[in-house]
Design a protein around this motif. Structure first.
Motif, short mmCIF file in Angstrom:
data_model
loop_
_atom_site.label_atom_id
_atom_site.label_comp_id
_atom_site.label_asym_id
_atom_site.label_seq_id
_atom_site.Cartn_x
_atom_site.Cartn_y
_atom_site.Cartn_z
N THR A 200 0.82 -1.22 0.00
CA THR A 200 0.00 0.00 0.00
C THR A 200 0.85 1.27 0.00
OG1 THR A 200 -0.19 -0.16 2.41
CG2 THR A 200 -1.97 -1.11 1.11
N LYS A 201 2.14 1.15 0.27
CA LYS A 201 3.01 2.32 0.15
C LYS A 201 3.28 2.63 -1.32
CE LYS A 201 5.36 1.91 4.61
NZ LYS A 201 6.67 1.73 5.30
N LEU A 202 3.47 1.58 -2.11
CA LEU A 202 3.68 1.78 -3.55
C LEU A 202 2.38 2.07 -4.26
CD1 LEU A 202 6.21 -1.09 -4.48
CD2 LEU A 202 6.67 1.36 -4.39
N PHE A 203 1.31 1.44 -3.79
CA PHE A 203 0.01 1.57 -4.44
C PHE A 203 -1.06 1.86 -3.39
CE2 PHE A 203 2.55 -1.50 -6.90
CZ PHE A 203 2.67 -0.80 -8.08
N PRO A 204 -1.11 3.10 -2.90
CA PRO A 204 -2.08 3.48 -1.87
C PRO A 204 -3.51 3.42 -2.38
CG PRO A 204 -0.94 5.42 -2.69
CD PRO A 204 -0.25 4.24 -3.29
N ILE A 205 -4.44 3.34 -1.44
CA ILE A 205 -5.84 3.14 -1.79
C ILE A 205 -6.55 4.48 -1.96
CG2 ILE A 205 -8.03 2.15 -0.99
CD1 ILE A 205 -5.85 0.17 -1.79
N GLY A 206 -7.45 4.53 -2.94
CA GLY A 206 -8.35 5.66 -3.09
C GLY A 206 -8.05 6.55 -4.27
N GLU A 207 -9.10 7.20 -4.76
CA GLU A 207 -8.96 8.13 -5.87
C GLU A 207 -8.00 9.27 -5.56
OE1 GLU A 207 -12.49 9.57 -8.04
OE2 GLU A 207 -13.62 8.19 -6.78
N ALA A 208 -8.13 9.81 -4.36
CA ALA A 208 -7.29 10.96 -3.99
C ALA A 208 -5.82 10.59 -4.03
CB ALA A 208 -7.68 11.47 -2.60
N ALA A 209 -5.49 9.40 -3.53
CA ALA A 209 -4.10 8.95 -3.54
C ALA A 209 -3.61 8.75 -4.97
CB ALA A 209 -3.97 7.65 -2.75
N ALA A 210 -4.47 8.20 -5.82
CA ALA A 210 -4.09 7.99 -7.22
C ALA A 210 -3.88 9.32 -7.94
CB ALA A 210 -5.17 7.17 -7.92
N GLN A 211 -4.77 10.27 -7.70
CA GLN A 211 -4.65 11.58 -8.33
C GLN A 211 -3.40 12.31 -7.84
OE1 GLN A 211 -8.47 13.22 -7.34
NE2 GLN A 211 -9.53 12.17 -9.00
N LYS A 212 -3.08 12.14 -6.57
CA LYS A 212 -1.88 12.76 -6.02
C LYS A 212 -0.64 12.17 -6.69
CE LYS A 212 0.50 13.61 -1.60
NZ LYS A 212 0.45 13.37 -0.13
N GLN A 213 -0.63 10.86 -6.89
CA GLN A 213 0.49 10.21 -7.54
C GLN A 213 0.61 10.67 -9.00
OE1 GLN A 213 1.04 6.15 -6.32
NE2 GLN A 213 1.85 5.53 -8.30
N LEU A 214 -0.52 10.83 -9.65
CA LEU A 214 -0.53 11.33 -11.03
C LEU A 214 0.05 12.74 -11.10
CD1 LEU A 214 -1.44 11.41 -14.02
CD2 LEU A 214 -3.72 12.08 -13.20
N THR A 215 -0.40 13.62 -10.22
CA THR A 215 0.09 15.00 -10.22
C THR A 215 1.58 15.06 -9.94
OG1 THR A 215 -2.07 15.79 -9.47
CG2 THR A 215 -0.20 17.27 -9.16
N ARG A 216 2.02 14.28 -8.98
CA ARG A 216 3.45 14.25 -8.63
C ARG A 216 4.29 13.78 -9.81
NH1 ARG A 216 2.94 11.92 -3.94
NH2 ARG A 216 3.10 9.79 -4.72
N PHE A 217 3.79 12.77 -10.52
CA PHE A 217 4.53 12.26 -11.68
C PHE A 217 4.62 13.32 -12.78
CE2 PHE A 217 4.27 10.19 -15.90
CZ PHE A 217 5.52 9.59 -15.91
N CYS A 218 3.49 13.95 -13.10
CA CYS A 218 3.48 14.95 -14.18
C CYS A 218 4.32 16.17 -13.82
CB CYS A 218 2.05 15.37 -14.49
SG CYS A 218 1.09 14.10 -15.34
N ASP A 219 4.32 16.57 -12.58
CA ASP A 219 5.05 17.76 -12.16
C ASP A 219 6.55 17.52 -12.01
OD1 ASP A 219 2.71 19.16 -12.11
OD2 ASP A 219 2.46 19.13 -9.94
N ALA A 220 6.92 16.32 -11.53
CA ALA A 220 8.31 16.12 -11.12
C ALA A 220 9.09 15.10 -11.95
CB ALA A 220 8.36 15.70 -9.64
N LYS A 221 8.40 14.17 -12.62
CA LYS A 221 9.14 13.06 -13.22
C LYS A 221 8.96 12.90 -14.72
CE LYS A 221 9.32 10.15 -9.07
NZ LYS A 221 9.03 8.80 -8.52
N VAL A 222 7.86 13.38 -15.26
CA VAL A 222 7.58 13.07 -16.66
C VAL A 222 8.58 13.73 -17.60
CG1 VAL A 222 5.99 14.96 -17.26
CG2 VAL A 222 5.64 12.69 -18.23
N SER A 223 9.20 14.83 -17.19
CA SER A 223 10.19 15.49 -18.05
C SER A 223 11.36 14.58 -18.38
CB SER A 223 10.70 16.77 -17.38
OG SER A 223 9.68 17.73 -17.29
#
Length: 484
Positions: A200-223
């Motif tokens: 659950t640390k790698l794959f936390p539960i819930g929409e909010a957690a998924a959206q947070k992971q998406l935002t973090r990826f797009c802001d910090a890692k996708v480049s």
């Protein structure tokens, strides 16, 4: 007051859920949601116990979110899709449902299930489906002759032309219901299906957690995605595939977040465009399932490859499954899969190629094994990936292109960091020798608790080439005889 029913499947979210949103448009409608578990069907589809646990956790989460909107979730468990249709018809009759809303699934069994339900309800319930799991619906990306593309690059070209013409904005969470609803309480949800814990640390539960992971990826890692995506020792990928598979995130949310991070244009950034490319691949494989239902039934896309004479070896297959082949990058990847239920995409290609091209074992067995283990097990992507690696699918790697597992290891894990993490028995092997530990052990008279290679790659390569050439020749001979 009309009654609207939403049938949730692999769309476990309240944000940007087209079926749920449509059901809630009528402010006075009584809105009900149902989820039907089908464990016997899941077993035939080789659903991984970890994915079942992931699904259950998110079903509970979406039930709680719906309760906040005064929308009850009804839960039922039956054996298979046929029983699900029967139960759902009775449910509609009992609750006097006027309209049924659901998001399309493209696999053949799921598609047949929906058609059977629509046929039985056509005189009493209006059924409305939505292309929710894709960016563009299948009928939007076709050749001039109306046929589905069989090669990815022209598909992508046509796809990108259509993308700006389509409204792909995310739909917000529906408002809390104004109409009086029945008293809602949380139902105890459980599956009569094997469950296995996931991280659950790698794959936390819930929409909010998924959206947070998406935002973090797009802001910090996708480049840096275009460089980092192929290096399994680092966290260079999004890790969002389990959420997309079960619909905890929508592809439109992913595209929207990517656009927000790169307002000047995604195509102008290599990393961002490469990740968009992956989203397009995801659509491509779903469109193919719709156009060619046989892909859901274990058939190769390229017809002549069905004549390949596979090597039937339970021993070699088990060694591949267990990560005991003697090829470190393959074994490390398989142990990652078995331990976490997830595998880095580059490693999926390497391990699939090894099973098919080095061990000459039927790709269908590998496809099924992956599904039985993967947290993000998805027929469209899994089948597409395996057929690509096996040279049996549309736009597949040519059969004569065969990965060398040692070369792949040196290229994508040059220092052996990923290998050492998953194969601690190789910790004493020097960096320069990590990809061929048996050679190092022999030269230095060392004992390493690690198997020797189960096959010689050069010999295996020749055997595979011969098998594919023989299959192609046989197919051509049969066609000639048929034409005479």
């Amino acid at each position: 007051m009309p009654t609207h029913l939403v049938w949730l499947r692999h769309d476990l979210r309240v944000t940007d859920n087209r079926a749920l949103n449509a059901a809630c448009q009528h402010s006075q409608a009584k809105v009900l949601v149902v989820f039907i578990a089908t464990p016997i069907q899941w077993k035939t589809h080789h659903m991984a116990p970890r994915q079942a646990a992931f699904l259950l956790a998110h079903l509970k989460a979406v039930q709680a979110r719906l309760m906040e909107l005064d929308i009850p979730l009804h839960y039922h468990e039956c054996d298979d899709f046929q029983d699900a249709v029967k139960w759902l018809i009775n449910f509609c009759n009992h609750h006097k449902v006027d309209k049924l809303f659901y998001n399309y699934q493209y696999e053949i069994n799921e598609s047949r299930r929906d058609h059977a339900l629509e046929k039985k309800l056509r005189h009493q319930v209006i059924c409305q489906g939505f292309h929710d799991a894709v960016l563009l619906p299948p009928e939007k990306v076709l050749k001039d002759n109306g046929q589905m593309y069989q090669v990815f690059t022209p598909f992508r070209h046509a796809f990108l032309k259509q993308l700006p013409l389509s409204n792909l904005s995310s739909i917000p969470v529906p408002k809390k219901r104004d109409a009086p609803q029945m008293r809602i309480s949380l139902t105890d949800l459980s599956f009569d299906y094997p469950l296995l814990d996931f991280d659950t640390k790698l794959f936390p539960i819930g929409e909010a957690a998924a959206q947070k992971q998406l935002t973090r990826f797009c802001d910090a890692k996708v480049s840096a995605y275009h460089n980092a995506r192929n290096i399994p020792a680092i966290t260079g990928t999004s890790g969002l595939s389990p959420y997309l598979t079960l619909g905890i995130l929508s592809p439109r949310q992913c595209l929207g977040c990517l656009r927000d991070a790169f307002p000047e244009g995604i195509v102008n950034h290599k990393g961002a465009f490469d990740w968009l490319n992956e989203l397009i691949w995801r659509d491509f494989y779903r469109h193919l399932l719709m156009a060619y239902p046989r892909l859901s039934q274990g058939h190769p896309f390229i017809g002549w490859t069905k004549f390949v004479k596979w090597h039937h070896s339970d021993n070699l297959f088990k060694k591949w499954q267990q990560g005991r082949t003697g090829y470190p990058i393959v074994d490390a990847a398989m142990r990652q899969l078995n331990t976490t239920g997830w595998m880095h995409n580059r490693l999926r290609m390497i391990t699939a190629s090894f099973l098919v091209k080095d061990l000459l074992i039927d790709w269908c067995l590998g496809e099924q094994y992956f599904m039985s283990q993967l947290l993000d097990g998805d027929l469209a992507a899994n089948n597409g990936g395996w057929q690509w690696a096996a040279s049996t699918g549309t736009d597949a790697v040519p059969y004569f292109r065969i990965f060398n597992p040692n070369t792949q290891g040196k290229r994508f894990d040059p220092k052996g960091e990923f290998i050492r993490h998953w194969l601690p028995e190789l910790s004493a092997v020097p960096e320069s020798e990590i990809h061929q530990p048996e050679s190092w052990a022999g030269k230095n008279q060392k004992n390493v608790d690690y198997p020797s290679p189960v096959v010689d790659h050069k010999q295996a390569r020749q055997a595979t080439l011969s098998a594919f050439i023989a299959a192609k020749n046989l197919s051509e001979e049969m066609e000639r005889n048929h034409a005479q």
